[in-house]
Scaffold this active site. Structure first.
Site, short mmCIF file in Angstrom:
data_model
loop_
_atom_site.label_atom_id
_atom_site.label_comp_id
_atom_site.label_asym_id
_atom_site.label_seq_id
_atom_site.Cartn_x
_atom_site.Cartn_y
_atom_site.Cartn_z
N HIS A 282 -5.06 5.04 -5.80
CA HIS A 282 -6.71 4.77 -4.94
C HIS A 282 -5.54 5.17 -3.42
CE1 HIS A 282 -7.91 1.56 -1.78
NE2 HIS A 282 -7.12 1.77 -1.25
N GLU A 283 -4.11 5.23 -3.48
CA GLU A 283 -4.18 6.29 -2.19
C GLU A 283 -4.17 7.32 -2.27
OE1 GLU A 283 -2.26 4.35 0.28
OE2 GLU A 283 -2.18 2.22 -0.92
N HIS A 286 -7.58 7.99 -0.34
CA HIS A 286 -6.89 7.83 1.13
C HIS A 286 -6.88 9.72 1.67
CE1 HIS A 286 -7.57 4.02 2.01
NE2 HIS A 286 -6.65 3.75 1.39
N GLU A 364 -11.76 1.43 2.01
CA GLU A 364 -11.18 1.73 1.01
C GLU A 364 -11.86 1.66 0.17
OE1 GLU A 364 -7.62 0.59 0.69
OE2 GLU A 364 -7.94 1.07 2.92
#
Length: 427
Positions: A282-283, A286, A364
């Site tokens: 997930h990070e 970004h 997100e």
């Protein structure tokens, strides 16, 4: 604009923002309290009623505390501005410092005195939040000894870094003419880039210990994930976040070749290897979507506009008089202008904050979708649920409150989006 007009506008904006904040906070508290008695159906098989009620109680306790601190903050802001606090402090510091040490020392002393008084006013709220509220719900791991050590280190870092930066900004404001704000913007951007480069290796280790990630199976899995994503980091580290709080997190820090992946030890103790991989994916999402670069560029653009506005306002007598300050006739007013601008800008920009929250929530969702492509969507969903439970994050926030404040989507919306991105979750 006339000074009385600015005074009225500021008072009206402060009142409108305060009433809106109270309305939103009470909506949130009523909504959470109304849904305290039962776990929402989508979470009934994974979240216990006790955990759900603990999250509700934590949210309500923070909400009540937030109402008190919000009201106090508004009173303090009025005290600094329309009631003459900045004006009185400025006169006292100017008369005590400037005749003996000069204009620059006076302006730095004014900024330092304001910061010290503000810190002392906030201290009771900070102590209550850490040692009562967070302690009550089992999150605080901070000891008084560690708190005092952190405070002293923070003051030292602030003095070593903050005072020279403030001195540079004040010198630019006074020495570079009408376009000082453009030069100040360049210096501010250079400072921010330097912090991005130096924070991981110079500043952060003053407050926490960082050990190389020792779990070889997790290291191999994380390195394989980063290779798939085309991401390079200088190292994988575990931070001793547990010595201050039970809250868990993971993050990237640094810039360019100095990037590091940092896991809180609390995160590694709560999640499986697959779940940690999914959180990291997930990070990485970004970075893949360039969210970090976009936010940095947005910050640069906003700071340029803000400094340009300050450059104009600092030349207007009504700006000072309308906010309760008599400009100095025998000393520079740059520090006063800077303080007033920093105090009142959040009041006038409060109502655009939902736009930034909306953009953050979209980022997100994009990062979650990317994580489902690079790791297990089921693991990411499981990790989100564990983190919500361990952090006592409510599963039933008020929808209006969410739209105004939440930088991350609520759990129900994230899990629904994950189910669309990873159909197996919907089965």
């Amino acid at each position: 604009m006339q000074a009385p007009t600015l005074s009225l506008l500021f008072a009206a904006a402060l009142l409108a923002s305060l009433l809106t904040k109270f309305w939103l906070a009470t909506r949130q508290m009523r909504h959470v309290a109304a849904h305290r008695g039962a776990v929402p159906a989508p979470f009934a098989s994974t979240i216990t009623l006790a955990a759900h009620q603990r999250a509700a109680d934590y949210t309500l306790a923070k909400g009540r505390f937030g109402l008190l601190s919000m009201a106090f903050g508004a009173v303090v802001l009025l005290g600094w501005t329309l009631l003459g606090g900045i004006d009185a402090l400025n006169a006292a510091v100017r008369d005590a410092v400037q005749p003996r040490f000069g204009a620059m020392a006076y302006q730095l002393a004014l900024l330092a005195a304001f910061a010290l008084i503000g810190g002392l006013l906030d201290l009771p709220f900070e102590l209550y939040n850490t040692f009562r509220l967070e302690q009550r719900f089992g999150f605080n791991r901070m000891t008084w000894k560690l708190y005092l050590a952190d405070t002293l280190k923070g003051l030292l870092v602030g003095a070593v870094i903050g005072l020279p930066v403030a001195a540079l900004m004040l010198w630019i404001m006074g020495a570079t003419g009408g376009l000082w704000w453009l030069w100040a913007w360049g210096a501010w951007m250079a400072f921010n880039v330097a912090v991005l480069l130096l924070y991981p290796t110079v500043i952060a280790p003053l407050f926490n210990k960082f050990q190389p990630l020792a779990d070889e199976s997790l290291v191999a899995r994380v390195q394989a994930l980063m290779a798939r994503c085309g991401f390079a980091a200088k190292g994988l580290f575990v931070m001793d976040g547990s010595k201050r709080s039970a809250h868990a997190n993971a993050y990237f820090t640094g810039f360019g070749a100095s990037k590091r992946v940092v896991f809180f030890d609390t995160l590694l103790s709560k999640l499986t290897v697959g779940e940690v991989e999914a959180v990291l994916a997930h990070e990485l999402g970004h970075f893949k979507h360039r969210h970090v670069i976009k936010r940095i560029l947005a910050m640069f653009a906003i700071s340029l506009g803000a400094l340009a506005l300050l450059g104009w306002l600092s030349t207007q007598a009504w700006f000072y008089a309308g906010l309760g300050v008599r400009p100095s006739m025998s000393a520079p007013n740059d520090a006063i202008a800077l303080l007033l601008f920093l105090l009142v800008t959040p009041v006038f920009t409060f109502f655009v904050s939902p736009l930034f929250a909306l953009l953050s929530r979209r980022h997100e969702f994009e990062a979650d979708a990317y994580a489902c492509q690079q790791a297990s969507g089921s693991d990411l969903a499981a990790a989100l649920l564990k983190l919500h439970e361990d952090n006592a994050a409510t599963l039933t926030p008020d929808p209006v409150y969410v739209r105004f404040y939440y930088s991350h989507p609520p759990a129900s919306e994230r899990l629904a989006a994950l189910a669309r991105s990873a159909p197996a979750l919907a089965a």
